[in-house]
Design a protein around this motif. Structure first.
Motif, PDB file in Angstrom:
ATOM      1  N   PHE A 191       9.710  74.120  87.249  1.00  0.00           N
ATOM      2  CA  PHE A 191       9.941  74.496  85.855  1.00  0.00           C
ATOM      3  C   PHE A 191      11.378  74.244  85.433  1.00  0.00           C
ATOM      4  CE2 PHE A 191       5.789  76.391  86.017  1.00  0.00           C
ATOM      5  CZ  PHE A 191       5.352  76.302  84.696  1.00  0.00           C
ATOM      6  N   ARG A 192      12.317  74.362  86.356  1.00  0.00           N
ATOM      7  CA  ARG A 192      13.713  74.058  86.025  1.00  0.00           C
ATOM      8  C   ARG A 192      13.829  72.601  85.591  1.00  0.00           C
ATOM      9  NH1 ARG A 192      15.944  75.238  90.759  1.00  0.00           N
ATOM     10  NH2 ARG A 192      15.836  77.465  90.254  1.00  0.00           N
ATOM     11  N   ARG A 193      13.167  71.720  86.331  1.00  0.00           N
ATOM     12  CA  ARG A 193      13.210  70.291  85.970  1.00  0.00           C
ATOM     13  C   ARG A 193      12.484  70.042  84.649  1.00  0.00           C
ATOM     14  NH1 ARG A 193      12.004  69.806  91.550  1.00  0.00           N
ATOM     15  NH2 ARG A 193       9.820  69.278  91.112  1.00  0.00           N
ATOM     16  N   ALA A 194      11.354  70.715  84.450  1.00  0.00           N
ATOM     17  CA  ALA A 194      10.573  70.505  83.231  1.00  0.00           C
ATOM     18  C   ALA A 194      11.350  70.955  81.988  1.00  0.00           C
ATOM     19  CB  ALA A 194       9.246  71.250  83.338  1.00  0.00           C
ATOM     20  N   PHE A 195      11.964  72.129  82.061  1.00  0.00           N
ATOM     21  CA  PHE A 195      12.756  72.598  80.923  1.00  0.00           C
ATOM     22  C   PHE A 195      13.952  71.678  80.685  1.00  0.00           C
ATOM     23  CE2 PHE A 195      10.671  76.810  81.522  1.00  0.00           C
ATOM     24  CZ  PHE A 195      10.360  77.067  80.191  1.00  0.00           C
ATOM     25  N   ALA A 196      14.554  71.185  81.752  1.00  0.00           N
ATOM     26  CA  ALA A 196      15.725  70.330  81.619  1.00  0.00           C
ATOM     27  C   ALA A 196      15.398  69.030  80.893  1.00  0.00           C
ATOM     28  CB  ALA A 196      16.308  70.024  82.996  1.00  0.00           C
ATOM     29  N   ARG A 197      14.190  68.522  81.054  1.00  0.00           N
ATOM     30  CA  ARG A 197      13.801  67.293  80.345  1.00  0.00           C
ATOM     31  C   ARG A 197      13.888  67.492  78.834  1.00  0.00           C
ATOM     32  NH1 ARG A 197      10.326  66.859  84.831  1.00  0.00           N
ATOM     33  NH2 ARG A 197      10.689  64.888  85.932  1.00  0.00           N
ATOM     34  N   TRP A 198      13.391  68.627  78.366  1.00  0.00           N
ATOM     35  CA  TRP A 198      13.435  68.894  76.930  1.00  0.00           C
ATOM     36  C   TRP A 198      14.863  69.198  76.487  1.00  0.00           C
ATOM     37  CZ3 TRP A 198       9.351  67.517  74.214  1.00  0.00           C
ATOM     38  CH2 TRP A 198       8.088  67.508  74.827  1.00  0.00           C
ATOM     39  N   ALA A 199      15.626  69.935  77.306  1.00  0.00           N
ATOM     40  CA  ALA A 199      17.001  70.285  76.955  1.00  0.00           C
ATOM     41  C   ALA A 199      17.885  69.058  76.829  1.00  0.00           C
ATOM     42  CB  ALA A 199      17.573  71.241  77.998  1.00  0.00           C
ATOM     43  N   ARG A 200      17.529  68.012  77.545  1.00  0.00           N
ATOM     44  CA  ARG A 200      18.338  66.793  77.513  1.00  0.00           C
ATOM     45  C   ARG A 200      18.309  66.131  76.142  1.00  0.00           C
ATOM     46  NH1 ARG A 200      16.895  61.264  78.831  1.00  0.00           N
ATOM     47  NH2 ARG A 200      18.753  60.053  79.332  1.00  0.00           N
ATOM     48  N   PRO A 326      23.643  66.175  70.501  1.00  0.00           N
ATOM     49  CA  PRO A 326      24.762  65.325  70.077  1.00  0.00           C
ATOM     50  C   PRO A 326      25.031  64.227  71.105  1.00  0.00           C
ATOM     51  CG  PRO A 326      25.293  67.641  69.756  1.00  0.00           C
ATOM     52  CD  PRO A 326      24.002  67.603  70.527  1.00  0.00           C
ATOM     53  N   GLY A 327      25.053  63.013  70.640  1.00  0.00           N
ATOM     54  CA  GLY A 327      25.336  61.902  71.548  1.00  0.00           C
ATOM     55  C   GLY A 327      24.121  61.315  72.222  1.00  0.00           C
ATOM     56  N   PHE A 328      22.968  62.036  72.156  1.00  0.00           N
ATOM     57  CA  PHE A 328      21.775  61.476  72.798  1.00  0.00           C
ATOM     58  C   PHE A 328      21.212  60.352  71.939  1.00  0.00           C
ATOM     59  CE2 PHE A 328      17.187  61.084  73.229  1.00  0.00           C
ATOM     60  CZ  PHE A 328      17.069  60.888  74.602  1.00  0.00           C
ATOM     61  N   ALA A 350      26.739  64.943  75.910  1.00  0.00           N
ATOM     62  CA  ALA A 350      26.065  65.503  74.741  1.00  0.00           C
ATOM     63  C   ALA A 350      25.815  66.986  74.886  1.00  0.00           C
ATOM     64  CB  ALA A 350      24.737  64.768  74.508  1.00  0.00           C
ATOM     65  N   SER A 351      25.778  67.467  76.105  1.00  0.00           N
ATOM     66  CA  SER A 351      25.460  68.873  76.330  1.00  0.00           C
ATOM     67  C   SER A 351      26.696  69.741  76.539  1.00  0.00           C
ATOM     68  CB  SER A 351      24.547  69.006  77.557  1.00  0.00           C
ATOM     69  OG  SER A 351      23.356  68.311  77.363  1.00  0.00           O
TER      70      SER A 351
END
Length: 366
Positions: A191-200, A326-328, A350-351
């Motif tokens: 789930f950490r990886r899954a949430f990180a995909r959207w956060a990116r 920002p920047g993505f 961007a983050s």
């Protein structure tokens, strides 16, 4: 959880390595729910309906009508005031055509093998009646560089999470609603990886918390009826479901054989946990289903299929709701991150603003 581990967790979530082997796809697509029989094998009985068409009368068509009604294609079927029958009438033909169009299948109005294969495949429990947006973030027709129209959709009313900038959502995985063959640490990493995909791709941060009841997003594995009015139906039926913002519930069917590594998984019917987790998080954020077969938000997923990387369609949809990080840039989807190949972490400029804000929040509240 101590202050240091929590801060490290946030840094990994927002800055940690993420695969970027994403693809550009053609892109249109939705959301609802009702009750299905408590037996996932019921869907596979639809194979006897092969080649049924308008005018046919085949045992099992009534059950298929209930399936189509559940997922938003046949309003009223199965209700007490309108009993379902095994007759393939004009109403059902129209529903089949709508289903074929939504799932990007040849629109024949008949139960051909391609259509039945898709109907019998495991899928998300959220319905396919979402709201499509005909324009892109730039204000022009929502099309990719090759002219393909976007296929993302939203829940009715386009609900989304809102709070003072920056938007940071907490999530927790139930300590009791689990599956015994997957270690808690493994599930948390998925789930950490899954949430990180959207956060990116959007200016939203996700912070894991141990306080399940207080979390914005609450994840759990359940069997059958589990208190939300939408019972699960056993292996290879509905894989999971999630509710629109700001409900926050994300449920997975514990009766499935969940896998985190198909290279070592021996069960033929195993379902990739990371793919389903990424999909259901999309619903939690407000996305409906997409009719792009390559999109994470496409409603069905075959056993052993891996589909966890966001496509252009997924990203355009979620950015419609929250804006871009920002920047993505979508052009980054066509570039491999060289640090990923070496296993190193990559800094995401961007983050940076969001990371600083999250760290301030954590230090303030701990």
């Amino acid at each position: 959880m101590s202050r240091a581990p929590r801060i490290v967790s946030v840094l990994f979530l927002l800055l940690g390595p993420l695969p970027v082997s994403l693809v550009h796809v053609t892109a249109d697509g939705p959301v609802t729910a009702t009750v299905h029989r408590q037996d996932g094998t019921a869907w596979r009985s639809f194979k006897q309906l092969l080649d049924a068409r308008r005018g046919s009368h085949v045992e099992g068509l009534g059950e298929l009508k209930r399936y189509l009604a559940r997922f938003g294609y046949m309003p009223g079927a199965g209700a007490e005031h309108e009993p379902t029958t095994d007759a393939f009438d004009a109403h059902m033909e129209a529903a089949v055509r709508r289903y074929q169009s939504m799932l990007s299948l040849p629109v024949t109005g008949q139960l051909d093998s391609t259509t039945l294969d898709r109907i019998m495949a495991p899928r998300c429990g959220v319905g396919d009646g979402g709201h499509a947006v005909p324009v892109s973030l730039s204000g022009s027709a929502a099309a990719s560089p090759d002219g393909a129209v976007s296929r993302f959709t939203f829940f009715k009313g386009e609900p989304r999470w809102t709070q003072p900038d920056p938007l940071v959502l907490t999530y927790a995985i139930s300590p009791t609603a689990t599956v015994d063959y997957l270690p808690a640490g493994t599930v948390r990493a998925v789930f950490r990886r899954a949430f990180a995909r959207w956060a990116r791709v959007i200016p939203v941060g996700f912070v894991e918390t141990e306080d399940y009841e207080a979390a914005d997003i609450r994840v759990g594995f359940y069997v059958g009826s589990h208190g939300d009015g939408i019972p699960f139906d056993g292996p290879l039926g509905v894989l999971g479901h999630a509710f629109s913002p700001k409900n926050g519930r994300l449920h997975l069917d514990a009766a499935e054989r969940w896998a985190v590594d198909m290279d070592t998984e021996t069960v033929h019917s195993a379902v990739d946990l990371e793919s389903v987790a990424t999909h259901e998080i999309g619903h939690v954020l407000g996305l409906g289903h997409s009719s792009s077969p390559k999109a994470v938000m496409y409603p069905s997923l075959s056993p052993r299929e891996k589909k966890a990387e966001l496509t252009v369609d997924d990203i355009e949809g979620v950015q419609w709701l929250y804006g871009s990080n920002p920047g993505f840039s979508l052009s980054s989807l066509y570039q491999q991150d060289s640090s990923m190949a070496s296993g190193g972490s990559s800094w995401l400029p961007a983050s940076a603003r969001l990371v600083c804000a999250v760290l301030v929040m954590l230090v303030t509240h701990l």
